[in-house]
Design a protein around this motif. Structure first.
Motif, PDB file in Angstrom:
ATOM      1  N   VAL A 169       0.851  -1.174   0.000  1.00  8.83           N
ATOM      2  CA  VAL A 169       0.000   0.000   0.000  1.00  8.83           C
ATOM      3  C   VAL A 169       0.896   1.237   0.000  1.00  8.83           C
ATOM      4  O   VAL A 169       2.021   1.218   0.508  1.00  8.83           O
ATOM      5  N   GLY A 170       0.410   2.292  -0.630  1.00  9.92           N
ATOM      6  CA  GLY A 170       1.138   3.555  -0.647  1.00  9.92           C
ATOM      7  C   GLY A 170       0.257   4.663  -0.119  1.00  9.92           C
ATOM      8  O   GLY A 170      -0.975   4.587  -0.185  1.00  9.92           O
ATOM      9  N   ALA A 171       0.879   5.707   0.414  1.00  6.39           N
ATOM     10  CA  ALA A 171       0.137   6.853   0.950  1.00  6.39           C
ATOM     11  C   ALA A 171       0.769   8.135   0.438  1.00  6.39           C
ATOM     12  O   ALA A 171       1.997   8.234   0.334  1.00  6.39           O
ATOM     13  N   THR A 172      -0.082   9.114   0.124  1.00  8.92           N
ATOM     14  CA  THR A 172       0.454  10.388  -0.334  1.00  8.92           C
ATOM     15  C   THR A 172      -0.316  11.541   0.264  1.00  8.92           C
ATOM     16  O   THR A 172      -1.409  11.381   0.801  1.00  8.92           O
ATOM     17  N   SER A 173       0.275  12.720   0.154  1.00 11.94           N
ATOM     18  CA  SER A 173      -0.316  13.968   0.636  1.00 11.94           C
ATOM     19  C   SER A 173      -0.539  14.905  -0.541  1.00 11.94           C
ATOM     20  O   SER A 173       0.270  14.955  -1.467  1.00 11.94           O
ATOM     21  N   PHE A 174      -1.644  15.653  -0.477  1.00  9.86           N
ATOM     22  CA  PHE A 174      -1.904  16.697  -1.459  1.00  9.86           C
ATOM     23  C   PHE A 174      -1.849  18.079  -0.806  1.00  9.86           C
ATOM     24  O   PHE A 174      -2.536  19.006  -1.239  1.00  9.86           O
ATOM     25  N   PHE A 175      -1.032  18.199   0.241  1.00  6.91           N
ATOM     26  CA  PHE A 175      -0.800  19.502   0.868  1.00  6.91           C
ATOM     27  C   PHE A 175      -0.437  20.513  -0.232  1.00  6.91           C
ATOM     28  O   PHE A 175       0.206  20.143  -1.220  1.00  6.91           O
ATOM     29  N   PRO A 176      -0.861  21.773  -0.100  1.00  6.74           N
ATOM     30  CA  PRO A 176      -0.706  22.712  -1.220  1.00  6.74           C
ATOM     31  C   PRO A 176       0.691  22.809  -1.828  1.00  6.74           C
ATOM     32  O   PRO A 176       0.827  23.040  -3.034  1.00  6.74           O
ATOM     33  N   SER A 177       1.737  22.621  -1.021  1.00  3.59           N
ATOM     34  CA  SER A 177       3.098  22.778  -1.549  1.00  3.59           C
ATOM     35  C   SER A 177       3.621  21.530  -2.260  1.00  3.59           C
ATOM     36  O   SER A 177       4.714  21.561  -2.835  1.00  3.59           O
ATOM     37  N   LYS A 178       2.869  20.424  -2.234  1.00  8.06           N
ATOM     38  CA  LYS A 178       3.334  19.205  -2.890  1.00  8.06           C
ATOM     39  C   LYS A 178       3.337  19.375  -4.414  1.00  8.06           C
ATOM     40  O   LYS A 178       2.716  20.282  -4.958  1.00  8.06           O
ATOM     41  N   ASN A 179       4.025  18.472  -5.090  1.00 16.79           N
ATOM     42  CA  ASN A 179       4.083  18.530  -6.557  1.00 16.79           C
ATOM     43  C   ASN A 179       2.692  18.488  -7.168  1.00 16.79           C
ATOM     44  O   ASN A 179       2.431  19.142  -8.179  1.00 16.79           O
ATOM     45  N   LEU A 180       1.801  17.702  -6.575  1.00 17.39           N
ATOM     46  CA  LEU A 180       0.376  17.730  -6.900  1.00 17.39           C
ATOM     47  C   LEU A 180      -0.344  18.133  -5.619  1.00 17.39           C
ATOM     48  O   LEU A 180      -0.557  17.304  -4.733  1.00 17.39           O
ATOM     49  N   GLY A 181      -0.673  19.407  -5.526  1.00 18.16           N
ATOM     50  CA  GLY A 181      -1.246  19.929  -4.294  1.00 18.16           C
ATOM     51  C   GLY A 181      -2.615  20.541  -4.510  1.00 18.16           C
ATOM     52  O   GLY A 181      -2.903  21.083  -5.579  1.00 18.16           O
ATOM     53  N   CYS A 182      -3.460  20.435  -3.491  1.00 18.10           N
ATOM     54  CA  CYS A 182      -4.782  21.049  -3.570  1.00 18.10           C
ATOM     55  C   CYS A 182      -4.755  22.418  -2.883  1.00 18.10           C
ATOM     56  O   CYS A 182      -3.674  22.966  -2.627  1.00 18.10           O
ATOM     57  N   TYR A 183      -5.910  22.974  -2.612  1.00 22.87           N
ATOM     58  CA  TYR A 183      -5.995  24.298  -2.004  1.00 22.87           C
ATOM     59  C   TYR A 183      -6.518  24.198  -0.577  1.00 22.87           C
ATOM     60  O   TYR A 183      -7.301  25.012  -0.107  1.00 22.87           O
ATOM     61  N   GLY A 184      -6.060  23.155   0.086  1.00 21.21           N
ATOM     62  CA  GLY A 184      -6.403  22.880   1.476  1.00 21.21           C
ATOM     63  C   GLY A 184      -5.637  21.633   1.858  1.00 21.21           C
ATOM     64  O   GLY A 184      -4.486  21.465   1.477  1.00 21.21           O
ATOM     65  N   ALA A 231      -8.057  19.081 -11.903  1.00 20.50           N
ATOM     66  CA  ALA A 231      -7.653  20.089 -12.887  1.00 20.50           C
ATOM     67  C   ALA A 231      -6.138  20.127 -13.047  1.00 20.50           C
ATOM     68  O   ALA A 231      -5.621  20.395 -14.142  1.00 20.50           O
ATOM     69  N   LYS A 232      -5.404  19.851 -11.951  1.00 17.34           N
ATOM     70  CA  LYS A 232      -3.948  19.924 -11.990  1.00 17.34           C
ATOM     71  C   LYS A 232      -3.273  18.625 -12.439  1.00 17.34           C
ATOM     72  O   LYS A 232      -2.139  18.647 -12.923  1.00 17.34           O
ATOM     73  N   LEU A 233      -3.961  17.503 -12.260  1.00 18.42           N
ATOM     74  CA  LEU A 233      -3.344  16.205 -12.567  1.00 18.42           C
ATOM     75  C   LEU A 233      -2.783  16.111 -13.985  1.00 18.42           C
ATOM     76  O   LEU A 233      -1.658  15.611 -14.171  1.00 18.42           O
ATOM     77  N   PRO A 234      -3.490  16.585 -15.027  1.00 16.45           N
ATOM     78  CA  PRO A 234      -2.920  16.497 -16.381  1.00 16.45           C
ATOM     79  C   PRO A 234      -1.627  17.294 -16.553  1.00 16.45           C
ATOM     80  O   PRO A 234      -0.889  17.063 -17.517  1.00 16.45           O
ATOM     81  N   LYS A 235      -1.356  18.213 -15.638  1.00 19.90           N
ATOM     82  CA  LYS A 235      -0.150  19.029 -15.734  1.00 19.90           C
ATOM     83  C   LYS A 235       0.976  18.513 -14.844  1.00 19.90           C
ATOM     84  O   LYS A 235       2.064  19.102 -14.818  1.00 19.90           O
ATOM     85  N   LEU A 236       0.735  17.417 -14.103  1.00 17.58           N
ATOM     86  CA  LEU A 236       1.728  16.955 -13.139  1.00 17.58           C
ATOM     87  C   LEU A 236       3.068  16.643 -13.796  1.00 17.58           C
ATOM     88  O   LEU A 236       4.129  17.035 -13.286  1.00 17.58           O
ATOM     89  N   ASP A 237       3.059  15.944 -14.922  1.00 13.61           N
ATOM     90  CA  ASP A 237       4.334  15.611 -15.564  1.00 13.61           C
ATOM     91  C   ASP A 237       5.086  16.865 -15.994  1.00 13.61           C
ATOM     92  O   ASP A 237       6.318  16.947 -15.855  1.00 13.61           O
ATOM     93  N   SER A 238       4.371  17.858 -16.515  1.00 15.23           N
ATOM     94  CA  SER A 238       5.047  19.101 -16.914  1.00 15.23           C
ATOM     95  C   SER A 238       5.538  19.860 -15.688  1.00 15.23           C
ATOM     96  O   SER A 238       6.611  20.488 -15.725  1.00 15.23           O
ATOM     97  N   TYR A 239       4.787  19.806 -14.596  1.00 11.99           N
ATOM     98  CA  TYR A 239       5.252  20.420 -13.351  1.00 11.99           C
ATOM     99  C   TYR A 239       6.562  19.767 -12.894  1.00 11.99           C
ATOM    100  O   TYR A 239       7.515  20.453 -12.504  1.00 11.99           O
ATOM    101  N   ASN A 240       6.600  18.445 -12.942  1.00 18.90           N
ATOM    102  CA  ASN A 240       7.804  17.739 -12.506  1.00 18.90           C
ATOM    103  C   ASN A 240       8.984  18.023 -13.428  1.00 18.90           C
ATOM    104  O   ASN A 240      10.128  18.155 -12.971  1.00 18.90           O
ATOM    105  N   LYS A 241       8.721  18.163 -14.721  1.00 16.72           N
ATOM    106  CA  LYS A 241       9.806  18.508 -15.650  1.00 16.72           C
ATOM    107  C   LYS A 241      10.338  19.907 -15.368  1.00 16.72           C
ATOM    108  O   LYS A 241      11.554  20.152 -15.469  1.00 16.72           O
ATOM    109  N   SER A 242       9.465  20.824 -15.005  1.00 14.12           N
ATOM    110  CA  SER A 242       9.913  22.175 -14.649  1.00 14.12           C
ATOM    111  C   SER A 242      10.826  22.135 -13.432  1.00 14.12           C
ATOM    112  O   SER A 242      11.844  22.838 -13.371  1.00 14.12           O
ATOM    113  N   ARG A 243      10.481  21.305 -12.463  1.00 10.25           N
ATOM    114  CA  ARG A 243      11.316  21.157 -11.275  1.00 10.25           C
ATOM    115  C   ARG A 243      12.669  20.539 -11.634  1.00 10.25           C
ATOM    116  O   ARG A 243      13.712  20.960 -11.135  1.00 10.25           O
ATOM    117  N   GLN A 244      12.647  19.527 -12.503  1.00  8.61           N
ATOM    118  CA  GLN A 244      13.893  18.900 -12.926  1.00  8.61           C
ATOM    119  C   GLN A 244      14.785  19.891 -13.668  1.00  8.61           C
ATOM    120  O   GLN A 244      16.014  19.913 -13.467  1.00  8.61           O
TER     121      GLN A 244
END
Length: 384
Positions: free
Chosen positions: A183-198, A247-260
């Motif tokens: 099993v895996g666990a993740t956070s969507f805290f706003p500052s995460k690579n995929l983050g929500c607004y809460g 809304a942000k999920l389709p942009k996750l890979d591009s977000y990660n590439k920007s970080r790289q």
């Protein structure tokens, strides 16, 4: 030059508000605020992205870890091995469930769990391993899964910082971080690579029975309203947060590439500074290769050698450059988690890292001018 942020959430929002705003408005207008259609849409889309059978959204990343352990049926006194160098949430949930945390040291190069330390920590009471994919790249999951199988242990991936990263097995097979263990666990805290607004989080698994159990746990132990089949908690991802994430999920890979790309520019600027050790990619590349997919740089963390780290922090702050120290105190020295079982010699790497590490601004909106300003300020401080 615009103001430098540790994480520029406003800049990111401005780029996607035409997508996010209508999604939020849709939730408000249909008033399905809890377990609404947006939650289920996001769940399905994330399952597809990760290539995992089951995603169970929940209220936050800490709950995700706790619920994963509850779902596995761990009992008070069971030993759970995890790392000394991480955020407290990882060990916090172990203690909350009256399990026994067993902290071990990490690798010097990638900050992830040390395999030899893990092996030495296993006892007849060990029931689970919690590898933390720290700062954006996976622990050595191939070795961890081999050890777990040999000792009949559960593996719970703390994937709060590495969503979207790939792990490559020795045979070349690639899988997404968080989908390898039981099993895996993740956070969507706003500052995460995929983050929500809460706050938000999710649990991943390919185990049908475990997924069924976890779905009940997140909703007061209910599968049918007012029928409580298991002991549960109230931990549901609300529909507005799901709308933002979908809304942000389709942009996750591009977000990660920007970080790289930002990490490559940092590395290039620091390559001849012997007092700075830049992040290493542990998936066989060493540095950040042109096609890097194994490190998504939730944090860009340097190790300093012969540099007054605290003085550098002050110097950067005085220049309007935010930075962070992740983490300043090992978990085994935190008042809440001190234990006479621990021996300082077993935490040599962690004890040094807490003195040496510094994390620089890292997000999708970093501009070249900002990176130049940050790196120049650091190099000038070091060179005097």
């Amino acid at each position: 030059m615009k103001k430098i942020q540790m994480v520029d959430l406003k800049g990111q929002y401005n780029d996607i508000k035409d997508i996010v705003n209508p999604s939020i408005q849709e939730v408000i207008e249909n008033t399905a605020f809890i377990n609404g259609p947006k939650v289920h849409e996001f769940q399905k889309n994330l399952e597809t992205y990760l290539g995992v059978k089951h995603v169970i959204p929940c209220a936050n990343g800490t709950d995700a870890l706790q619920i994963a352990m509850m779902g596995l049926g761990l009992k008070p006194g069971d030993e759970v091995i995890t790392v000394d160098f991480t955020f407290a949430a990882t060990v916090e949930v172990i203690a909350l469930l009256q399990l026994t945390p067993v902290l071990v040291d990490v690798n010097e190069d990638d900050f992830n769990i040390n395999i030899e330390a893990l092996k030495k920590a296993i006892t007849p009471n060990t029931k689970a391993i919690v590898p933390v994919h720290l700062f954006g790249q996976c622990a050595n999951m191939e070795a961890i899964m081999h050890i777990a199988k040999a000792h009949n242990l559960y593996v719970i991936e703390d994937n709060a910082q590495a969503i979207g990263a790939n792990y490559t097995y020795s045979n070349g097979t690639k899988v997404k971080a968080g989908t390898i263990g039981d099993v895996g666990a993740t956070s969507f805290f706003p500052s995460k690579n995929l983050g929500c607004y809460g706050d938000g989080g999710a649990i991943f698994t390919n185990n049908d029975e475990l997924a069924h159990t976890i779905r009940g746990i997140v909703n007061h132990g209910m599968y049918e309203r007012y029928h409580h089949d298991v002991v549960g908690v109230n931990s549901r991802l609300d529909s507005i947060q799901a709308a933002v994430l979908d809304a942000k999920l389709p942009k996750l890979d591009s977000y990660n590439k920007s970080r790289q790309n930002a990490a490559r520019k940092y590395n290039q600027a620091f390559k001849n500074i012997k007092q700075i050790i830049t992040p290493k990619v542990s998936n066989g590349c060493g540095d950040i290769c042109d096609t890097c997919d194994c490190h998504v740089f939730h944090q860009y963390t340097l190790k300093l050698k012969g540099v007054d780290r605290d003085a550098l922090v002050k110097h950067l702050n005085d220049k309007g450059i935010p930075c962070g120290v992740y983490y300043p105190i090992p978990l085994h020295k935190q008042k809440a988690y001190q234990d006479s079982r621990y021996n300082e010699k077993d935490f040599a790497v962690t004890n040094q890292l807490v003195k040496d590490v510094i994390s620089l601004p890292m997000h999708t909106e970093l501009e070249d001018e900002q990176i130049e300003f940050i790196t120049s300020a650091i190099i000038k401080f070091i060179n005097g």
